[in-house]
Design a protein around this motif. Structure first.
Motif, PDB file in Angstrom:
ATOM      1  N   ALA A  20       0.961  -2.065   9.116  1.00  0.00           N
ATOM      2  CA  ALA A  20       0.435  -3.226   9.871  1.00  0.00           C
ATOM      3  C   ALA A  20      -0.286  -4.315   9.158  1.00  0.00           C
ATOM      4  O   ALA A  20       0.083  -5.611   9.278  1.00  0.00           O
ATOM      5  CB  ALA A  20      -0.755  -2.751  10.689  1.00  0.00           C
ATOM      6  N   LEU A  21      -0.776  -3.967   7.802  1.00  0.00           N
ATOM      7  CA  LEU A  21      -0.841  -5.120   6.808  1.00  0.00           C
ATOM      8  C   LEU A  21       0.184  -5.882   6.448  1.00  0.00           C
ATOM      9  O   LEU A  21       0.036  -7.303   6.247  1.00  0.00           O
ATOM     10  CB  LEU A  21      -1.821  -4.273   5.806  1.00  0.00           C
ATOM     11  CG  LEU A  21      -2.265  -5.005   4.513  1.00  0.00           C
ATOM     12  CD1 LEU A  21      -3.086  -6.036   5.083  1.00  0.00           C
ATOM     13  CD2 LEU A  21      -2.703  -4.253   3.359  1.00  0.00           C
ATOM     14  N   VAL A  22       1.148  -5.246   6.063  1.00  0.00           N
ATOM     15  CA  VAL A  22       2.562  -6.023   5.489  1.00  0.00           C
ATOM     16  C   VAL A  22       3.092  -6.919   6.756  1.00  0.00           C
ATOM     17  O   VAL A  22       3.464  -7.821   6.277  1.00  0.00           O
ATOM     18  CB  VAL A  22       3.589  -4.880   5.128  1.00  0.00           C
ATOM     19  CG1 VAL A  22       4.851  -5.789   4.722  1.00  0.00           C
ATOM     20  CG2 VAL A  22       3.260  -4.147   3.914  1.00  0.00           C
ATOM     21  N   ARG A  23       2.875  -6.671   7.987  1.00  0.00           N
ATOM     22  CA  ARG A  23       3.209  -7.137   9.153  1.00  0.00           C
ATOM     23  C   ARG A  23       2.617  -8.691   8.932  1.00  0.00           C
ATOM     24  O   ARG A  23       2.957  -9.623   9.318  1.00  0.00           O
ATOM     25  CB  ARG A  23       3.280  -6.615  10.197  1.00  0.00           C
ATOM     26  CG  ARG A  23       3.652  -7.310  11.684  1.00  0.00           C
ATOM     27  CD  ARG A  23       3.472  -6.746  12.926  1.00  0.00           C
ATOM     28  NE  ARG A  23       1.942  -6.673  12.983  1.00  0.00           N
ATOM     29  CZ  ARG A  23       1.272  -5.456  13.348  1.00  0.00           C
ATOM     30  NH1 ARG A  23       1.835  -4.345  13.728  1.00  0.00           N
ATOM     31  NH2 ARG A  23      -0.026  -5.641  13.402  1.00  0.00           N
ATOM     32  N   GLU A  24       1.301  -8.494   8.962  1.00  0.00           N
ATOM     33  CA  GLU A  24       0.381  -9.599   8.937  1.00  0.00           C
ATOM     34  C   GLU A  24       0.465 -10.437   7.740  1.00  0.00           C
ATOM     35  O   GLU A  24       0.104 -11.687   7.883  1.00  0.00           O
ATOM     36  CB  GLU A  24      -1.208  -9.094   9.208  1.00  0.00           C
ATOM     37  CG  GLU A  24      -1.407  -8.189  10.456  1.00  0.00           C
ATOM     38  CD  GLU A  24      -1.155  -9.365  11.762  1.00  0.00           C
ATOM     39  OE1 GLU A  24      -1.569 -10.274  11.562  1.00  0.00           O
ATOM     40  OE2 GLU A  24      -0.630  -8.553  12.774  1.00  0.00           O
ATOM     41  N   THR A  25       0.760 -10.050   6.464  1.00  0.00           N
ATOM     42  CA  THR A  25       0.984 -10.822   5.478  1.00  0.00           C
ATOM     43  C   THR A  25       2.134 -11.031   4.837  1.00  0.00           C
ATOM     44  O   THR A  25       2.429 -12.236   3.958  1.00  0.00           O
ATOM     45  CB  THR A  25       0.053 -10.174   4.385  1.00  0.00           C
ATOM     46  OG1 THR A  25       0.813  -8.949   4.151  1.00  0.00           O
ATOM     47  CG2 THR A  25      -1.304  -9.590   4.930  1.00  0.00           C
ATOM     48  N   GLU A  35      -7.840 -11.337  -0.259  1.00  0.00           N
ATOM     49  CA  GLU A  35      -7.391 -11.813   1.150  1.00  0.00           C
ATOM     50  C   GLU A  35      -6.409 -10.264   1.609  1.00  0.00           C
ATOM     51  O   GLU A  35      -6.581 -10.527   2.913  1.00  0.00           O
ATOM     52  CB  GLU A  35      -6.113 -12.629   0.488  1.00  0.00           C
ATOM     53  CG  GLU A  35      -6.382 -14.084  -0.015  1.00  0.00           C
ATOM     54  CD  GLU A  35      -7.255 -14.821   1.134  1.00  0.00           C
ATOM     55  OE1 GLU A  35      -6.932 -14.498   2.467  1.00  0.00           O
ATOM     56  OE2 GLU A  35      -7.867 -15.712   0.768  1.00  0.00           O
ATOM     57  N   GLN A  36      -6.190  -9.435   0.805  1.00  0.00           N
ATOM     58  CA  GLN A  36      -5.478  -8.129   1.427  1.00  0.00           C
ATOM     59  C   GLN A  36      -6.813  -7.464   2.165  1.00  0.00           C
ATOM     60  O   GLN A  36      -6.386  -7.132   3.161  1.00  0.00           O
ATOM     61  CB  GLN A  36      -4.873  -7.445   0.423  1.00  0.00           C
ATOM     62  CG  GLN A  36      -3.810  -7.958  -0.121  1.00  0.00           C
ATOM     63  CD  GLN A  36      -2.534  -8.257   0.891  1.00  0.00           C
ATOM     64  OE1 GLN A  36      -2.357  -7.123   1.471  1.00  0.00           O
ATOM     65  NE2 GLN A  36      -1.662  -9.043   0.609  1.00  0.00           N
ATOM     66  N   ALA A  82      -9.775  -6.946   9.229  1.00  0.00           N
ATOM     67  CA  ALA A  82      -9.318  -7.778  10.660  1.00  0.00           C
ATOM     68  C   ALA A  82      -8.430  -7.153  11.454  1.00  0.00           C
ATOM     69  O   ALA A  82      -8.216  -7.742  12.716  1.00  0.00           O
ATOM     70  CB  ALA A  82      -9.217  -9.331  10.198  1.00  0.00           C
ATOM     71  N   LEU A  83      -7.840  -6.333  11.162  1.00  0.00           N
ATOM     72  CA  LEU A  83      -6.667  -5.495  11.875  1.00  0.00           C
ATOM     73  C   LEU A  83      -7.393  -4.711  13.182  1.00  0.00           C
ATOM     74  O   LEU A  83      -8.403  -4.155  12.732  1.00  0.00           O
ATOM     75  CB  LEU A  83      -5.831  -4.527  11.116  1.00  0.00           C
ATOM     76  CG  LEU A  83      -4.855  -5.253  10.061  1.00  0.00           C
ATOM     77  CD1 LEU A  83      -4.390  -4.024   9.245  1.00  0.00           C
ATOM     78  CD2 LEU A  83      -3.980  -6.061  10.815  1.00  0.00           C
ATOM     79  N   ASP A  84      -6.776  -4.972  14.298  1.00  0.00           N
ATOM     80  CA  ASP A  84      -7.380  -4.273  15.595  1.00  0.00           C
ATOM     81  C   ASP A  84      -6.449  -3.224  15.739  1.00  0.00           C
ATOM     82  O   ASP A  84      -5.406  -3.275  16.049  1.00  0.00           O
ATOM     83  CB  ASP A  84      -7.433  -5.210  16.777  1.00  0.00           C
ATOM     84  CG  ASP A  84      -7.974  -4.725  17.977  1.00  0.00           C
ATOM     85  OD1 ASP A  84      -8.636  -3.672  17.891  1.00  0.00           O
ATOM     86  OD2 ASP A  84      -7.672  -5.308  18.850  1.00  0.00           O
ATOM     87  N   ASP A  85      -6.924  -1.883  15.492  1.00  0.00           N
ATOM     88  CA  ASP A  85      -6.092  -0.685  15.641  1.00  0.00           C
ATOM     89  C   ASP A  85      -4.886  -0.953  15.082  1.00  0.00           C
ATOM     90  O   ASP A  85      -3.940  -1.024  15.730  1.00  0.00           O
ATOM     91  CB  ASP A  85      -5.962  -0.451  17.223  1.00  0.00           C
ATOM     92  CG  ASP A  85      -5.832   0.899  17.470  1.00  0.00           C
ATOM     93  OD1 ASP A  85      -5.526   1.928  16.308  1.00  0.00           O
ATOM     94  OD2 ASP A  85      -5.707   1.418  18.671  1.00  0.00           O
ATOM     95  N   PRO A  86      -4.820  -0.519  13.880  1.00  0.00           N
ATOM     96  CA  PRO A  86      -3.593  -0.788  12.963  1.00  0.00           C
ATOM     97  C   PRO A  86      -2.491   0.208  13.609  1.00  0.00           C
ATOM     98  O   PRO A  86      -1.297  -0.203  13.472  1.00  0.00           O
ATOM     99  CB  PRO A  86      -3.786  -0.705  11.668  1.00  0.00           C
ATOM    100  CG  PRO A  86      -5.064  -0.158  11.361  1.00  0.00           C
ATOM    101  CD  PRO A  86      -5.815  -0.289  12.820  1.00  0.00           C
ATOM    102  N   VAL A  87      -2.716   1.516  13.680  1.00  0.00           N
ATOM    103  CA  VAL A  87      -1.813   2.445  13.899  1.00  0.00           C
ATOM    104  C   VAL A  87      -1.064   2.048  15.325  1.00  0.00           C
ATOM    105  O   VAL A  87      -0.114   2.347  15.512  1.00  0.00           O
ATOM    106  CB  VAL A  87      -2.603   3.873  14.024  1.00  0.00           C
ATOM    107  CG1 VAL A  87      -1.488   4.761  14.446  1.00  0.00           C
ATOM    108  CG2 VAL A  87      -3.217   4.103  12.471  1.00  0.00           C
TER     109      VAL A  87
END
Length: 494
Positions: free
Chosen positions: A294-299, A312-313, A319-324
């Motif tokens: 999910a983090l990689v998708r956002e960045t 930044e990471q 800030a991710l909302d329920d990454p799983v």
């Protein structure tokens, strides 16, 4: 190694009682599963005559899929004793990519509905039904394959150490072939990503084909080195280190699939050939991977220079909302491939009648004097689909991927597609059963294939056939030839 030690390496105890229990399980499953499929097929045939609104049936159909998926996982575990094995890993991957949206819908985690509510209910219902039936037939073929049991080989030959050494030498050779092209690949790719982000990798032609072909030997090289390491801990650490660095670089580029497939294949090879990995640790790592994805998708669409900032990471992660859940939803979005294919075939494109599979087989051959390879001339199904449904994404070099379920339907239609997947499930499991041997070369063969094949969960046959032959079967045969040479040399010296 004595007989008792050898038997402990096998996936099932070799007592008569355990063998009878396994046969009893399979007998029950092979009786119940076809009956379930018959009911499912009958329900599909009867649906047009019922006249119930499609939107009303979507949630119940999602429940049917989840029940089918749970049945497949449960029966697989009962027969094989674990899901951390080739067939179980593929089923899990295929289930998330083709059924993640249905899973979230059943448990009320789809805030905007399945596929964001952008697909007509009639098409969506057909797609969920097709996925459910396809999984059912594929598992039927797998159960039949399991009934025959593994290949009859439960002990190492006299030249066990020589065979392990041969596997290890093949691993070193493959790494030697791949290391320079891999460094070239990452050097140029990192430079692009630093300036333009992940999407920059798909603009401007990318890497030369020879660099891509040779660098693809890296993970198989690590796999062969690991499975043949034996008492050579140094070789084992080199293999694990290579894969670790490879995965980190892939994640930096934004290539989550490349990182995941390499790590899963090597983890299974370690579990099978070196030491059992605690299942709780695997669960923790899977959970962490979903968060990282999910983090990689956002960045990944931002320039690499910004992604090097830990601050930044961290800010993005918090800030991710329920990454799983969001990772499962994103992977499950591959269901849209099935909906598009159902909408376009046969209305806009006729059935392929096995043509895509024949061109996939042609990828085994290198470019032998053709100006353009036949498989390239024919084109990937993924390329056809994205050009048809989203020319804008296609123009930027992006894509939607594809689906092995959609490919089966595109070739053989509603009835032939699931039947073909049943045959495919049988053939795949007969191949996977080779890993039940204690032969390290067979472990390496299957693990190397897994490092390419897991992509089939959201891809097409043209993307995995070459991986089986070039990066798994040929190194396996080479290890066999080297083992024979070592054995003959030892016999000659005696």
């Amino acid at each position: 190694m004595n007989c008792m030690q050898l038997e402990s390496c096998l996936p099932f105890p070799r007592t008569d009682t355990a063998g009878e229990a396994q046969v009893d399980h399979l007998a029950v499953f092979l009786a119940v599963h076809p009956a379930m499929l018959a009911l499912l097929v009958a329900a599909g045939l009867a649906f047009p005559a019922v006249g119930v609104d499609a939107e009303t049936l979507i949630y119940p159909m999602c429940c049917v899929f989840v029940l089918m998926f749970a049945w497949i996982l449960g029966t697989s575990h009962a027969v094989r004793g674990t899901l951390f094995e080739p067939y179980g890993l593929f089923v899990l991957a295929a289930g998330v990519f083709n059924g993640g949206q249905q899973l979230l819908e059943v448990f009320g985690q789809n805030a905007n509905g399945i596929l964001g509510g952008r697909v007509a209910p009639e098409t969506l219902l057909e797609a969920i039904y097709l996925v459910t039936v396809s999984f059912g037939f594929m598992h039927w073929g797998a159960l039949i394959a399991f009934r025959r049991g593994p290949a009859a080989e439960d002990r190492l030959r006299k030249g066990a150490s020589g065979r392990r050494r041969a596997v290890r030498l093949v691993g070193w050779a493959l790494l030697a072939v791949a290391i320079v092209p891999t460094l070239m690949f990452f050097k140029s790719s990192v430079a692009v990503v630093m300036d333009y982000g992940y999407i920059g990798l798909y603009r401007g032609g990318g890497q030369t084909s020879i660099v891509l072909v040779l660098s693809s030997f890296l993970i198989p090289g690590a796999v062969f080195l690991l499975t043949g390491s034996g008492a050579h801990r140094g070789a084992r650490w080199v293999a694990l280190g290579v894969v670790g660095v490879y995965a980190v670089l892939c994640l930096f580029l934004g290539s989550r699939g490349g990182a995941a497939m390499g790590c899963v294949a090597v983890a299974w090879a370690y579990d099978r050939s070196v030491r059992r990995i605690p299942r709780k640790l695997i669960a923790v790592l899977v959970f962490a991977a979903l968060i990282v994805f999910a983090l990689v998708r956002e960045t990944r669409d931002t320039g690499g220079r910004w992604r090097l900032s830990l601050a930044e990471q961290y800010a993005t992660l918090t800030a991710l909302d329920d990454p799983v859940t969001s990772s499962i939803a994103e992977m499950g979005h591959s269901l849209v491939i099935v909906t598009h294919t159902l909408s376009l075939v046969p209305s806009s494109r006729d059935y392929d009648w096995a043509v895509s599979y024949l061109y996939a087989l042609s990828t085994i051959l290198p470019n032998l004097g053709w100006e353009v390879h036949p498989s390239v001339t024919h084109g990937l199904l993924a390329d056809w689909l994205v050009r048809t449904v989203d020319p804008t994404i296609a123009a930027t070099g992006g894509g939607l991927g594809f689906s092995f379920i959609a490919e089966a339907y595109l070739n053989f239609g509603w009835f032939g597609g699931p039947l073909w997947l049943g045959i495919l499930g049988y053939l795949l499991c007969r191949l996977f059963l080779l890993a039940d041997s204690v032969d390290p070369a067979k472990h390496a063969l299957i693990a190397s294939f897994l490092s390419f094949f897991l992509y089939f969960a959201r891809g097409e046959s043209a993307t995995v056939v070459r991986g089986l032959v070039w990066y798994a079967l040929i190194p396996y045969l080479l290890a066999g030839l080297l083992a024979k040479h070592v054995h003959r040399s030892a016999a000659y010296e005696e």
